[in-house]
Scaffold this motif. Structure first.
Motif, PDB file in Angstrom:
ATOM      1  N   GLY A   1      -5.697  30.114 -27.212  1.00 57.17           N
ATOM      2  CA  GLY A   1      -5.460  29.976 -28.700  1.00 57.17           C
ATOM      3  C   GLY A   1      -5.509  28.525 -29.222  1.00 57.17           C
ATOM      4  O   GLY A   1      -5.633  28.276 -30.471  1.00 57.17           O
ATOM      5  N   PHE A   2      -5.624  27.467 -28.327  1.00 55.03           N
ATOM      6  CA  PHE A   2      -5.509  26.118 -28.807  1.00 55.03           C
ATOM      7  C   PHE A   2      -6.684  25.398 -28.338  1.00 55.03           C
ATOM      8  O   PHE A   2      -7.218  24.400 -28.989  1.00 55.03           O
ATOM      9  N   GLY A   3      -7.279  25.731 -26.866  1.00 51.09           N
ATOM     10  CA  GLY A   3      -8.232  25.119 -26.144  1.00 51.09           C
ATOM     11  C   GLY A   3      -7.812  23.960 -25.373  1.00 51.09           C
ATOM     12  O   GLY A   3      -6.646  23.959 -25.034  1.00 51.09           O
ATOM     13  N   ALA A   4      -8.884  23.097 -25.201  1.00 51.64           N
ATOM     14  CA  ALA A   4      -8.538  22.166 -24.324  1.00 51.64           C
ATOM     15  C   ALA A   4      -7.485  20.893 -24.890  1.00 51.64           C
ATOM     16  O   ALA A   4      -7.688  20.591 -25.917  1.00 51.64           O
ATOM     17  N   MET A   5      -6.433  20.470 -24.049  1.00 48.93           N
ATOM     18  CA  MET A   5      -5.371  19.677 -24.712  1.00 48.93           C
ATOM     19  C   MET A   5      -4.820  18.770 -23.644  1.00 48.93           C
ATOM     20  O   MET A   5      -5.143  18.981 -22.394  1.00 48.93           O
ATOM     21  N   ALA A   6      -3.930  17.649 -23.787  1.00 48.40           N
ATOM     22  CA  ALA A   6      -3.416  16.859 -22.947  1.00 48.40           C
ATOM     23  C   ALA A   6      -1.749  16.985 -23.304  1.00 48.40           C
ATOM     24  O   ALA A   6      -1.312  17.160 -24.439  1.00 48.40           O
ATOM     25  N   LEU A   7      -1.143  17.437 -22.264  1.00 49.88           N
ATOM     26  CA  LEU A   7       0.388  17.362 -22.289  1.00 49.88           C
ATOM     27  C   LEU A   7       1.151  16.451 -21.449  1.00 49.88           C
ATOM     28  O   LEU A   7       0.435  15.788 -20.460  1.00 49.88           O
ATOM     29  N   LYS A   8       2.555  16.069 -22.018  1.00 48.98           N
ATOM     30  CA  LYS A   8       3.266  15.171 -21.006  1.00 48.98           C
ATOM     31  C   LYS A   8       4.035  16.017 -20.052  1.00 48.98           C
ATOM     32  O   LYS A   8       4.403  17.136 -20.473  1.00 48.98           O
ATOM     33  N   SER A   9       4.153  15.503 -19.072  1.00 49.80           N
ATOM     34  CA  SER A   9       4.739  16.235 -17.957  1.00 49.80           C
ATOM     35  C   SER A   9       6.374  16.465 -18.208  1.00 49.80           C
ATOM     36  O   SER A   9       6.892  17.246 -17.524  1.00 49.80           O
ATOM     37  N   GLU A  10       6.851  15.820 -19.033  1.00 53.40           N
ATOM     38  CA  GLU A  10       8.263  15.906 -19.330  1.00 53.40           C
ATOM     39  C   GLU A  10       8.565  17.016 -20.195  1.00 53.40           C
ATOM     40  O   GLU A  10       9.707  17.523 -20.294  1.00 53.40           O
ATOM     41  N   PHE A  11       7.533  17.681 -20.638  1.00 51.75           N
ATOM     42  CA  PHE A  11       7.720  18.892 -21.568  1.00 51.75           C
ATOM     43  C   PHE A  11       7.081  20.296 -20.775  1.00 51.75           C
ATOM     44  O   PHE A  11       7.102  21.194 -21.282  1.00 51.75           O
ATOM     45  N   VAL A  12       7.076  20.082 -19.491  1.00 54.07           N
ATOM     46  CA  VAL A  12       6.575  21.198 -18.770  1.00 54.07           C
ATOM     47  C   VAL A  12       7.549  21.136 -17.266  1.00 54.07           C
ATOM     48  O   VAL A  12       8.116  20.440 -16.950  1.00 54.07           O
ATOM     49  N   LYS A  13       7.536  22.700 -16.840  1.00 52.61           N
ATOM     50  CA  LYS A  13       8.368  22.761 -15.797  1.00 52.61           C
ATOM     51  C   LYS A  13       7.329  23.690 -14.706  1.00 52.61           C
ATOM     52  O   LYS A  13       6.640  24.383 -15.583  1.00 52.61           O
ATOM     53  N   LYS A  14       7.364  23.463 -13.402  1.00 53.99           N
ATOM     54  CA  LYS A  14       6.434  24.104 -12.464  1.00 53.99           C
ATOM     55  C   LYS A  14       6.611  25.651 -12.524  1.00 53.99           C
ATOM     56  O   LYS A  14       8.134  26.037 -12.577  1.00 53.99           O
ATOM     57  N   ALA A  15       5.749  26.460 -12.628  1.00 56.44           N
ATOM     58  CA  ALA A  15       5.985  27.812 -12.568  1.00 56.44           C
ATOM     59  C   ALA A  15       6.079  28.342 -11.187  1.00 56.44           C
ATOM     60  O   ALA A  15       5.773  28.004 -10.341  1.00 56.44           O
TER      61      ALA A  15
ATOM     62  N   SER B   1       0.724  -1.072   0.125  1.00 49.11           N
ATOM     63  CA  SER B   1      -0.027   0.103   0.073  1.00 49.11           C
ATOM     64  C   SER B   1       0.754   1.250  -0.115  1.00 49.11           C
ATOM     65  O   SER B   1       0.409   2.284  -0.551  1.00 49.11           O
ATOM     66  N   ALA B   2       2.065   1.000   0.615  1.00 48.82           N
ATOM     67  CA  ALA B   2       2.914   2.305   0.490  1.00 48.82           C
ATOM     68  C   ALA B   2       3.686   2.594  -0.857  1.00 48.82           C
ATOM     69  O   ALA B   2       3.559   3.838  -1.263  1.00 48.82           O
ATOM     70  N   GLU B   3       3.635   1.717  -1.549  1.00 46.98           N
ATOM     71  CA  GLU B   3       4.291   1.882  -3.156  1.00 46.98           C
ATOM     72  C   GLU B   3       3.154   2.316  -3.979  1.00 46.98           C
ATOM     73  O   GLU B   3       3.324   3.078  -4.826  1.00 46.98           O
ATOM     74  N   VAL B   4       2.122   2.025  -3.734  1.00 46.08           N
ATOM     75  CA  VAL B   4       0.671   2.432  -4.558  1.00 46.08           C
ATOM     76  C   VAL B   4       0.575   3.853  -4.813  1.00 46.08           C
ATOM     77  O   VAL B   4       0.370   4.376  -5.683  1.00 46.08           O
ATOM     78  N   GLY B   5       0.777   4.479  -3.349  1.00 41.99           N
ATOM     79  CA  GLY B   5       0.666   5.938  -3.464  1.00 41.99           C
ATOM     80  C   GLY B   5       1.635   6.720  -4.321  1.00 41.99           C
ATOM     81  O   GLY B   5       1.550   7.812  -5.022  1.00 41.99           O
ATOM     82  N   ALA B   6       2.838   6.333  -4.138  1.00 43.83           N
ATOM     83  CA  ALA B   6       3.787   6.641  -4.924  1.00 43.83           C
ATOM     84  C   ALA B   6       4.133   6.651  -6.148  1.00 43.83           C
ATOM     85  O   ALA B   6       4.514   7.473  -7.076  1.00 43.83           O
ATOM     86  N   GLU B   7       3.122   5.717  -6.780  1.00 41.71           N
ATOM     87  CA  GLU B   7       3.232   5.607  -8.232  1.00 41.71           C
ATOM     88  C   GLU B   7       2.264   6.670  -8.993  1.00 41.71           C
ATOM     89  O   GLU B   7       2.453   6.792  -9.991  1.00 41.71           O
ATOM     90  N   ASP B   8       1.225   7.143  -8.171  1.00 36.10           N
ATOM     91  CA  ASP B   8       0.491   8.314  -8.835  1.00 36.10           C
ATOM     92  C   ASP B   8       0.982   9.496  -8.883  1.00 36.10           C
ATOM     93  O   ASP B   8       0.254  10.556  -9.455  1.00 36.10           O
ATOM     94  N   LYS B   9       2.114   9.692  -8.218  1.00 37.88           N
ATOM     95  CA  LYS B   9       2.963  10.998  -8.283  1.00 37.88           C
ATOM     96  C   LYS B   9       3.356  11.251  -9.699  1.00 37.88           C
ATOM     97  O   LYS B   9       3.981  10.453 -10.497  1.00 37.88           O
ATOM     98  N   ILE B  10       3.290  12.567 -10.142  1.00 41.60           N
ATOM     99  CA  ILE B  10       3.621  13.259 -11.423  1.00 41.60           C
ATOM    100  C   ILE B  10       4.614  14.246 -11.229  1.00 41.60           C
ATOM    101  O   ILE B  10       4.404  15.085 -10.360  1.00 41.60           O
ATOM    102  N   PHE B  11       5.713  14.023 -11.924  1.00 45.53           N
ATOM    103  CA  PHE B  11       6.897  15.158 -11.915  1.00 45.53           C
ATOM    104  C   PHE B  11       7.163  15.850 -13.228  1.00 45.53           C
ATOM    105  O   PHE B  11       6.677  15.369 -13.869  1.00 45.53           O
ATOM    106  N   ASP B  12       7.568  17.271 -12.888  1.00 43.20           N
ATOM    107  CA  ASP B  12       7.935  17.773 -14.142  1.00 43.20           C
ATOM    108  C   ASP B  12       9.319  17.477 -14.697  1.00 43.20           C
ATOM    109  O   ASP B  12       9.907  16.461 -14.135  1.00 43.20           O
ATOM    110  N   SER B  13       9.834  18.263 -15.653  1.00 48.83           N
ATOM    111  CA  SER B  13      10.971  17.877 -16.133  1.00 48.83           C
ATOM    112  C   SER B  13      12.127  18.241 -15.300  1.00 48.83           C
ATOM    113  O   SER B  13      13.318  17.566 -15.404  1.00 48.83           O
TER     114      SER B  13
END
Length: 110
Positions: A96-110, A33-45
């Motif tokens: 200018g583009f509307g709704a879209m999905a991005l990969k987290s590897e192409f963004v950084k936290k502002a 159960s401790a590892e399951v919570g860590a899998e859901d984390k998403i990190f920026d570049s």
């Protein structure tokens, strides 16, 4: 009686403890159960953890199918929504583009 977490593989609520693992009685998937919570984390570049509602900046020009121009590097995206387990794990709206999905590897936290 304490409530155990549901199976991350099939979603069944019928799990039980065996040694230091949880086991699903439906698909027999064993998990910690401790590892399951860590899998859901998403990190920026840069390795910063992202949360729902964060603002991010695009770090690379991203081509968009059907659009005449790409999303430019430096574009700020506000109020993101995370989708763990998906290839494109950030849902957002870009002016200018509307709704879209991005990969987290192409963004950084502002």
């Amino acid at each position: 009686m304490s409530e155990l977490m549901p199976c991350p593989k099939c979603g069944s609520e019928f799990t039980y403890e065996q040694d230091n693992l949880l086991v699903c009685s439906q698909c027999f998937h064993e998990f910690d159960s401790a590892e399951v919570g860590a899998e859901d984390k998403i990190f920026d570049s840069n390795g910063n953890e992202l949360q729902n509602g964060d603002s991010v900046v695009v770090i690379k020009d991203l081509p968009v199918k059907g659009a005449p121009k790409p999303v430019k590097a430096g574009t700020k995206v506000k109020n993101i929504r995370l989708r763990p387990g998906s290839d494109h794990n950030i849902d957002c709206k870009i002016d200018g583009f509307g709704a879209m999905a991005l990969k987290s590897e192409f963004v950084k936290k502002a």
